[in-house]
Design a protein around this motif. Sequence first.
Motif, PDB file in Angstrom:
ATOM      1  N   GLY A  98       0.827  -1.204   0.000  1.00 10.21           N
ATOM      2  CA  GLY A  98       0.000   0.000   0.000  1.00 10.21           C
ATOM      3  C   GLY A  98       0.857   1.249   0.000  1.00 10.21           C
ATOM      4  N   ALA A  99       2.041   1.148   0.602  1.00 12.11           N
ATOM      5  CA  ALA A  99       2.922   2.312   0.671  1.00 12.11           C
ATOM      6  C   ALA A  99       3.464   2.667  -0.704  1.00 12.11           C
ATOM      7  CB  ALA A  99       4.075   2.033   1.624  1.00 12.11           C
ATOM      8  N   ALA A 100       3.289   1.777  -1.678  1.00 12.44           N
ATOM      9  CA  ALA A 100       3.747   2.093  -3.031  1.00 12.44           C
ATOM     10  C   ALA A 100       3.017   3.307  -3.582  1.00 12.44           C
ATOM     11  CB  ALA A 100       3.530   0.897  -3.956  1.00 12.44           C
ATOM     12  N   LYS A 101       1.796   3.534  -3.094  1.00 14.57           N
ATOM     13  CA  LYS A 101       1.049   4.693  -3.583  1.00 14.57           C
ATOM     14  C   LYS A 101       1.301   5.859  -2.650  1.00 14.57           C
ATOM     15  CE  LYS A 101      -3.670   6.402  -4.000  1.00 14.57           C
ATOM     16  NZ  LYS A 101      -3.472   7.412  -2.969  1.00 14.57           N
TER      17      LYS A 101
END
Lengths: 437, 230
Positions: free
Chosen positions: B37-40
């Motif tokens: 989720g941290a990719a976004k």
Amino acid sequence: MNQWLDDRLHISRLNDKFLRKAFPVHHSFFLGEITLFSLIVLILTGILLALSYEPSNSLVVNSFDPGTKANPNLVPAAYHSALKINAMPFGDMLRRIHHWMANIMVAAAVIHMMRIYFTGAFKKPREINWWIGMLLLIFASLTAVTGYILPYDNYAYNTVKVIYAITKSVPWIGDWAAQAAFAGRFPGDGIIPRIYGYHIMLLPGILLALTGAHMLIMIKQKHTQPQYAKRLAYKKIVGVPLMTQQTPIMLLLVLLFTGLVVLFSAFIPVHSVEYYGPPSTQAISSIKPDWYLLWVFGALAIIPGFEWEVLGGVISAEFVGAMIFPGIIMAAMFAVPMLDRSKENMYYAENPTNHPVRLAAGVAFLVMMIVLSVAGYKIELIQGGLLTTANANAILWILTIGLPIVSYFAVLGIVRMIRALREADERDALAHAHADD
Amino acid sequence: MTRYKKQDPEITRRKFINAALGAGAAVGTVSLVTTLGAAKPAFRLTPDKAPPQPGDILVHADASKEGQPIKMSELSEQGVSAWPMGKDKDGNNVIRKAEPNNQLAVFRFEKDRFKAPEEGGHAHVVLELDGITDQGVVVYSSICTHAGCPVPNDPNDATKLFCGCHSGQYDLLQGCKVIGGPPPRSMPQVPVEMKGDQLVLKDTFVTAPFGFLNEADWETYLEQVKEILG
Ligand code: HEM
Ligand code: FES
């Protein structure tokens, strides 16, 4: 020395198990090897490029054309580093070799796949390797596409914009997925580091893992045997061992092949970043993906625009053209081994003309891909006066569906005719043989 | 005979190990997904990424003249590439070019050649006639609603746009209605007026520009923008 190593590592077992693997002698069996060699060269040249490439889209002053103090000429660092690589001794050559090799890798994989398909080598027990091969093809294309974006010139910038839009077009999750995949709303501050991570870590990692599995399975299952092996020694593995007979052949092949690629890299330039310049507001008159994705591009070009709302999601032409349609094509290709329900293990490569339906279906499929790729040139066809805006879509659709059907029946007909003639000849020969008695 | 009588355990060893593995895999997967989720990255809106705002001045987008206000004398049927230029909180000029979809094109035709978009074709087309100046200056997005390529004039007919990417075509005189190719929506107009010798925007894009799924998606974004920029 050998003894010393063997005492400690049991090299001889490795030798028995892998290095004695028999390689059938037939030129069509080199296609897979060429794909493998291209991957290796790509990794080597890629590592060298990565030593000088700067994965960042932050703006820096272009040292080749700094502009003025008051009005400095700012370009993305990635673009700047591509310019610097070009200016390095042998740097442009490195980029060319990497770029050409990427094309050749995909081409070799495609032709390799045709060999597998037309000779029926995908049949039991080799289905798994067909599927792994499909994944290799898909990931190799993804690797090449992400590689294209790295120089971050105006062409790359517009390409990644299109890819972002395609990702975003997935109903329901597209917006989130596109932001997650490309580090924020386009063009995110971290887009180049992100793509760089994909291109040099994630995707090559996947490719290497898949290639490893592909090779191990191939060694375990053995190659399909060319027809001559049946006559030489029925149900025995015929071929030359990897160590030492096949190795010099491979070395010769890899040297000759790399030599050829280096030779034409020296003369044929690749994508010139200087020509396109840094990302700008300038329109690019004709933007095209690489040849192996042209068919998707063509499909996008001939699908008329539409948008349907379904349960709060939007199904757009973009999504259908760039995701659903290629998805169907890929699914059909994945399903190929399922078409064959024989329980028998397959030993011998089949003569394509003995399987006219498979041959014809394969040819029809290739024809459709080619027509769709030509449809990718719709604009040029219209501007060149061959088609008009009004009739282009209709004509291209008719060709997309019609030509494969025509070629299907044409191939069937031709093969049947050849076989009938051949059988008649055989009957003739037999009759004469009797007459001689 | 052992001294300890083996008691039947409540669950078998196999069951226990399977359950433990399952739980481990579930926790592992969930934590992996959360890190993914941290990719976004979080969405941060700065004034240079905001969509065109009422009151923005049109300035040149071409590198050679970037930031100079566009003058009437420079306009013709051939589009002039423009950015909206607004002000940040401290009143400094900001060119809103960090959002590439803000790229606009300015055209000039005789005002009486414009006509209400004809029925037919997909999606609704809006042409605000009072968003065209008396001299016939009209402003549209420059970014194809299909896949986001910048679109130049049709070389064969200056009253049309022809997108080089997948041959989308738009009619400049009819609110940039799609008249060919795959674009799903018309190019949105941005109403302008003449103030002194500057072209000043009266509104933002009248319909959803490229990058948004539909009108609702665009409206939501506008609200978000209003909230953040105040
Ligand atoms: C395995 C398959 C690979 C394919 C198909 C591939 C393909 C490509 C392509 C098409 C480009 C654009 C070249 C250009 O126009 O200049 C590129 C650039 C690049 N690749 Fe790869 N590549 C692969 C593997 C790798 C690996 C393993 C690395 C690094 C370890 C790497 C590092 C780079 C770098 C740094 C660039 C940017 C250089 C530049 O364009 O200036 N690549 N790649
Ligand atoms: S981007 Fe303009 S037609 Fe596809």
